[in-house]
Scaffold this active site. Sequence first.
Site, PDB file in Angstrom:
ATOM      1  N   SER A  24       0.831  -1.196   0.000  1.00 15.62           N
ATOM      2  CA  SER A  24       0.000   0.000   0.000  1.00 15.62           C
ATOM      3  C   SER A  24       0.866   1.246   0.000  1.00 15.62           C
ATOM      4  O   SER A  24       1.840   1.339   0.739  1.00 15.62           O
ATOM      5  CB  SER A  24      -0.911   0.002   1.229  1.00 15.62           C
ATOM      6  OG  SER A  24      -0.160  -0.116   2.420  1.00 15.62           O
ATOM      7  N   TYR A  33      -1.221  -7.996  -6.306  1.00 11.49           N
ATOM      8  CA  TYR A  33      -0.084  -8.221  -7.207  1.00 11.49           C
ATOM      9  C   TYR A  33      -0.418  -9.321  -8.210  1.00 11.49           C
ATOM     10  O   TYR A  33      -0.829 -10.419  -7.827  1.00 11.49           O
ATOM     11  CB  TYR A  33       1.166  -8.590  -6.421  1.00 11.49           C
ATOM     12  CG  TYR A  33       1.769  -7.438  -5.649  1.00 11.49           C
ATOM     13  CD1 TYR A  33       1.481  -6.117  -5.980  1.00 11.49           C
ATOM     14  CD2 TYR A  33       2.648  -7.670  -4.612  1.00 11.49           C
ATOM     15  CE1 TYR A  33       2.049  -5.066  -5.283  1.00 11.49           C
ATOM     16  CE2 TYR A  33       3.230  -6.622  -3.909  1.00 11.49           C
ATOM     17  CZ  TYR A  33       2.923  -5.318  -4.244  1.00 11.49           C
ATOM     18  OH  TYR A  33       3.503  -4.281  -3.553  1.00 11.49           O
ATOM     19  N   LYS A 224      13.442   1.723   2.677  1.00 11.18           N
ATOM     20  CA  LYS A 224      12.628   2.751   2.006  1.00 11.18           C
ATOM     21  C   LYS A 224      11.270   2.851   2.664  1.00 11.18           C
ATOM     22  O   LYS A 224      10.666   1.839   3.018  1.00 11.18           O
ATOM     23  CB  LYS A 224      12.468   2.409   0.523  1.00 11.18           C
ATOM     24  CG  LYS A 224      11.842   3.524  -0.297  1.00 11.18           C
ATOM     25  CD  LYS A 224      12.003   3.300  -1.790  1.00 11.18           C
ATOM     26  CE  LYS A 224      10.996   2.326  -2.341  1.00 11.18           C
ATOM     27  NZ  LYS A 224      11.225   2.032  -3.762  1.00 11.18           N
ATOM     28  N   LYS A 226       7.337   4.623   2.335  1.00 12.90           N
ATOM     29  CA  LYS A 226       6.362   5.296   1.499  1.00 12.90           C
ATOM     30  C   LYS A 226       5.929   6.576   2.188  1.00 12.90           C
ATOM     31  O   LYS A 226       5.707   6.578   3.418  1.00 12.90           O
ATOM     32  CB  LYS A 226       5.149   4.386   1.289  1.00 12.90           C
ATOM     33  CG  LYS A 226       5.504   3.067   0.597  1.00 12.90           C
ATOM     34  CD  LYS A 226       5.949   3.302  -0.830  1.00 12.90           C
ATOM     35  CE  LYS A 226       6.185   1.978  -1.543  1.00 12.90           C
ATOM     36  NZ  LYS A 226       6.445   2.174  -2.983  1.00 12.90           N
ATOM     37  N   ASP A 254       9.545   7.463  -0.825  1.00 13.92           N
ATOM     38  CA  ASP A 254       8.882   7.197  -2.104  1.00 13.92           C
ATOM     39  C   ASP A 254       7.475   7.774  -2.080  1.00 13.92           C
ATOM     40  O   ASP A 254       6.645   7.371  -1.272  1.00 13.92           O
ATOM     41  CB  ASP A 254       8.816   5.671  -2.296  1.00 13.92           C
ATOM     42  CG  ASP A 254       8.220   5.255  -3.638  1.00 13.92           C
ATOM     43  OD1 ASP A 254       7.758   6.138  -4.392  1.00 13.92           O
ATOM     44  OD2 ASP A 254       8.222   4.038  -3.919  1.00 13.92           O
ATOM     45  N   GLU A 280      11.660   9.426  -4.249  1.00 15.58           N
ATOM     46  CA  GLU A 280      11.317   8.616  -5.424  1.00 15.58           C
ATOM     47  C   GLU A 280       9.940   9.009  -5.949  1.00 15.58           C
ATOM     48  O   GLU A 280       9.007   9.232  -5.165  1.00 15.58           O
ATOM     49  CB  GLU A 280      11.326   7.148  -4.990  1.00 15.58           C
ATOM     50  CG  GLU A 280      10.982   6.168  -6.082  1.00 15.58           C
ATOM     51  CD  GLU A 280      11.231   4.725  -5.642  1.00 15.58           C
ATOM     52  OE1 GLU A 280      12.109   4.504  -4.779  1.00 15.58           O
ATOM     53  OE2 GLU A 280      10.537   3.827  -6.153  1.00 15.58           O
ATOM     54  N   GLU A 306      10.144   3.536 -12.374  1.00 16.01           N
ATOM     55  CA  GLU A 306       9.332   2.321 -12.454  1.00 16.01           C
ATOM     56  C   GLU A 306       8.109   2.485 -13.347  1.00 16.01           C
ATOM     57  O   GLU A 306       7.594   1.514 -13.883  1.00 16.01           O
ATOM     58  CB  GLU A 306       8.908   1.855 -11.049  1.00 16.01           C
ATOM     59  CG  GLU A 306       7.858   2.727 -10.405  1.00 16.01           C
ATOM     60  CD  GLU A 306       7.480   2.266  -8.994  1.00 16.01           C
ATOM     61  OE1 GLU A 306       8.216   2.606  -8.077  1.00 16.01           O
ATOM     62  OE2 GLU A 306       6.458   1.585  -8.832  1.00 16.01           O
ATOM     63  N   ASP A 329      12.691  -0.841 -14.568  1.00 20.10           N
ATOM     64  CA  ASP A 329      11.759  -1.904 -14.175  1.00 20.10           C
ATOM     65  C   ASP A 329      11.811  -2.955 -15.280  1.00 20.10           C
ATOM     66  O   ASP A 329      11.835  -2.615 -16.462  1.00 20.10           O
ATOM     67  CB  ASP A 329      10.358  -1.328 -14.021  1.00 20.10           C
ATOM     68  CG  ASP A 329       9.346  -2.387 -13.612  1.00 20.10           C
ATOM     69  OD1 ASP A 329       8.988  -2.430 -12.430  1.00 20.10           O
ATOM     70  OD2 ASP A 329       8.914  -3.188 -14.482  1.00 20.10           O
ATOM     71  N   HIS A 356      13.892  -0.815  -9.744  1.00 22.13           N
ATOM     72  CA  HIS A 356      12.633  -1.045  -9.040  1.00 22.13           C
ATOM     73  C   HIS A 356      12.353  -2.543  -9.028  1.00 22.13           C
ATOM     74  O   HIS A 356      12.547  -3.232 -10.023  1.00 22.13           O
ATOM     75  CB  HIS A 356      11.489  -0.344  -9.761  1.00 22.13           C
ATOM     76  CG  HIS A 356      10.132  -0.718  -9.266  1.00 22.13           C
ATOM     77  ND1 HIS A 356       9.251  -1.495 -10.016  1.00 22.13           N
ATOM     78  CD2 HIS A 356       9.492  -0.452  -8.104  1.00 22.13           C
ATOM     79  CE1 HIS A 356       8.134  -1.675  -9.320  1.00 22.13           C
ATOM     80  NE2 HIS A 356       8.245  -1.046  -8.169  1.00 22.13           N
ATOM     81  N   GLY A 358      10.064  -5.812  -6.402  1.00 22.14           N
ATOM     82  CA  GLY A 358       8.924  -6.056  -5.514  1.00 22.14           C
ATOM     83  C   GLY A 358       7.813  -6.707  -6.312  1.00 22.14           C
ATOM     84  O   GLY A 358       8.088  -7.522  -7.207  1.00 22.14           O
ATOM     85  N   GLU A 387      16.096  -2.892  -5.401  1.00 25.83           N
ATOM     86  CA  GLU A 387      15.012  -2.972  -4.418  1.00 25.83           C
ATOM     87  C   GLU A 387      14.702  -4.439  -4.111  1.00 25.83           C
ATOM     88  O   GLU A 387      14.811  -5.317  -4.975  1.00 25.83           O
ATOM     89  CB  GLU A 387      13.760  -2.297  -4.978  1.00 25.83           C
ATOM     90  CG  GLU A 387      12.617  -2.228  -3.977  1.00 25.83           C
ATOM     91  CD  GLU A 387      11.509  -1.269  -4.384  1.00 25.83           C
ATOM     92  OE1 GLU A 387      11.410  -0.960  -5.605  1.00 25.83           O
ATOM     93  OE2 GLU A 387      10.751  -0.827  -3.506  1.00 25.83           O
TER      94      GLU A 387
END
Lengths: 447, 447
Positions: A24, A33, A224, A226, A254, A280, A306, A329, A356, A358, A387
């Site tokens: 989130s 995802y 990192k 958010k 970010d 970011e 990304e 990415d 990027h 995840g 990342e």
Amino acid sequence: MRPTVTEIEVHDVRFPTSEELDGSDAMNPDPDYSAAYVVLRTDGTEETGGGPAEGHGFVFTIGRGNDVTAAAIRSLRPHLVGRPAPLTAADLGALYRELTHDSQLRWLGPEKGVMHMAAGAVVNAAWDLAARQAGKPLWRFLADMPPEDLVELVDFRYLTDALTPDEALEILRAAEPGRAERAALLVERGYPAYTTSPGWLGYSDEKMVKLAQEAVADGFRQIKLKVGADLDEDLRRLRLAREAVGPEVRIAVDANQRWDVAEALRWTRALAPYEPHWIEEPTSPDDVLGHAAIRSGQPVKVATGEHVANRVVFKQLLQAGAVDFVQIDAARVAGVNENLAILLLAAKFGVPVCPHAGGVGLCELVQHLAMFDFVAVSGSWEDRVIEYVDHLHEHFDDPAVVEGGRYRAPALPGSSARMHPGSIAAYRYPDGPQWQARTAARQEGTP
Amino acid sequence: MRPTVTEIEVHDVRFPTSEELDGSDAMNPDPDYSAAYVVLRTDGTEETGGGPAEGHGFVFTIGRGNDVTAAAIRSLRPHLVGRPAPLTAADLGALYRELTHDSQLRWLGPEKGVMHMAAGAVVNAAWDLAARQAGKPLWRFLADMPPEDLVELVDFRYLTDALTPDEALEILRAAEPGRAERAALLVERGYPAYTTSPGWLGYSDEKMVKLAQEAVADGFRQIKLKVGADLDEDLRRLRLAREAVGPEVRIAVDANQRWDVAEALRWTRALAPYEPHWIEEPTSPDDVLGHAAIRSGQPVKVATGEHVANRVVFKQLLQAGAVDFVQIDAARVAGVNENLAILLLAAKFGVPVCPHAGGVGLCELVQHLAMFDFVAVSGSWEDRVIEYVDHLHEHFDDPAVVEGGRYRAPALPGSSARMHPGSIAAYRYPDGPQWQARTAARQEGTP
């Protein structure tokens, strides 16, 4: 005999990650995802292993629209079925150009959005196949190619005002002498990683602090967070994180495209005393001039990429001096070929690439590009980190492994993109058992 | 009572225009003009006419991939079915924001490519419905709205460093006094057009010269030629065209993204002695800095926009001083709302808007935006022209009409986007009779 592509198989695979608030952020409150997943089937046999020769790739999405992306991949079928399997640099260059320059499909971009990401999935699946047939992990398959072959992979259209084929060749030749040493070093030490696992907006302070401390204990030198939903909360979280990790560990922040230029300047200046390593995605990924204004108007370094649609936008970010870090990415642009162009552009401008990752499968895939960059393009891992998010790796045959804060260099052939058939079957949307169970539960009114 | 949206109906409609080389240019040699066509069905009745209340819109494509775009439109169904029909500015602003900010679909752009064009088709269909229910042609429906309502339609995110809501309001208020007079003038005289019909690359010199002469005889004061495949041919064609139309008629040239920056400079300097009115799409539509370099490095004025993905890129083209003419397209960005933002940006920077049209249905749709701009935004038609191509208008209920080189102001309610049901049925791909006949002929080996 060279195998022929016999079919492309496409799956809409989605993981219900929104149930846990994993992932989130300020712009993406509820991601599931997902992968629009493609298998290039051939009539050949694996060079190593003896199974069928096939290639795996995907577009990463966050849920709704994964079906649209799957439809886009299917629309590329006529370019593939009956084609000799693309196994050489020349083949892979030709396939990439054909997919991105289809005279009618081009209208749907050009070179951006759903259609471009679909081309990327197919190009990456072809690279997976080629690396498997060569018996090498993708990073090594690339790093073993002569500079002349690598240059042939790139589409220089729209790039030559910033990077010519001759300049690209020069960059690659300059990195040629140390390839073997760097490959050995990479295998020995692994590639530096940072982790975003502590920093999701949906997490409580306690969970964030605990995860941040664990990250440092695990050997990460960068985490990192958010930011971008509420400034006071961001300041509090950043202070807590700094206390948790100490003064030496880097904390990147970010904003996930949350701000306009003036807001980005105001917010980032307020965060600056906590010395974030980078800010970011402060604004729209299309806004080259906005990023340039943000970079020049406050002290925090700027990272983005990304969501940057293609090499032409990356070119401009570099030309305009708009970024301190280029975040490629693996599944946004048109695959390995276009990312090679972006690595070369970054090398030309002397800007470090910090990929990027995840989501699902992005760590698996992008590690190969960063490792190839280290061995054969920039020749450096200074100020470079990939990342890492500790999610969903269990669904892959050759999962990304991070130990002591570093990605272990993959050793198995291919691009690490292959998902377990059982995972695909379980999470197929909407007909897989994991989704059928959820649909049934929702209909009964249980959460 | 306000009707409710009951269903969205989506059709993949394609016209086999590639058979005649109509529409051929340096990058698009074989377009089959197509529409991913959407009908918003409701349970209401037309305010005027008494038929069912419905709205029509489409994404224009050039063939392959029209099915992908249709799938993208279908993916928006949950945002629409069961929704009260959006009939007011507030409703239409809310719908636009909801479609472009869906927290999961946004990943597929953001705000670009297939998913964004699909949102545009739906937004435009809602405007068609709202204008029909108001009993007004779209241009007048828009031009009758108070400035405050128009400002509410715009998403200012990522724009405020170039245009704030207050500045937008000021622009619209400044144009308010003359609205009635300009609307009357527009109805009386029509809006200036230019024609691209003579200039397709696939046409012979004789056909080009004949069509150019006819265009002048028909009252056009501007024509356009496609260039970019071969410089010597371009010079010859430009010379022949100049001889055919005389010194007073403007000749624009269009490279359809063919060049890199250096090539654009070289080529355009070579064409300059023939005084082309503008060079259109000299390079990638994503390349803001490239357009700026091209504009400043040679004498021909620069136009672009038909492939510009969204308002953020238009903002930068204007900020960078990269264009002399802004070429909006009715079906590339997210519909009327986003084009209103672009009209306001162009007005702020004092750059004339000369819409892209042609294809199928684009003339019908975009004329409303240019006319609205004349009446209520820029307040001017100086140096402004709408592209016109004399193709496929017969498939529409309320076809665009150009007389004496000017578009007649539409008088019927709606956006003129409604295609004849018979045309949709005949040209549906792949099951319509027009395509079944072609498939059968191909299988028999006849051309």
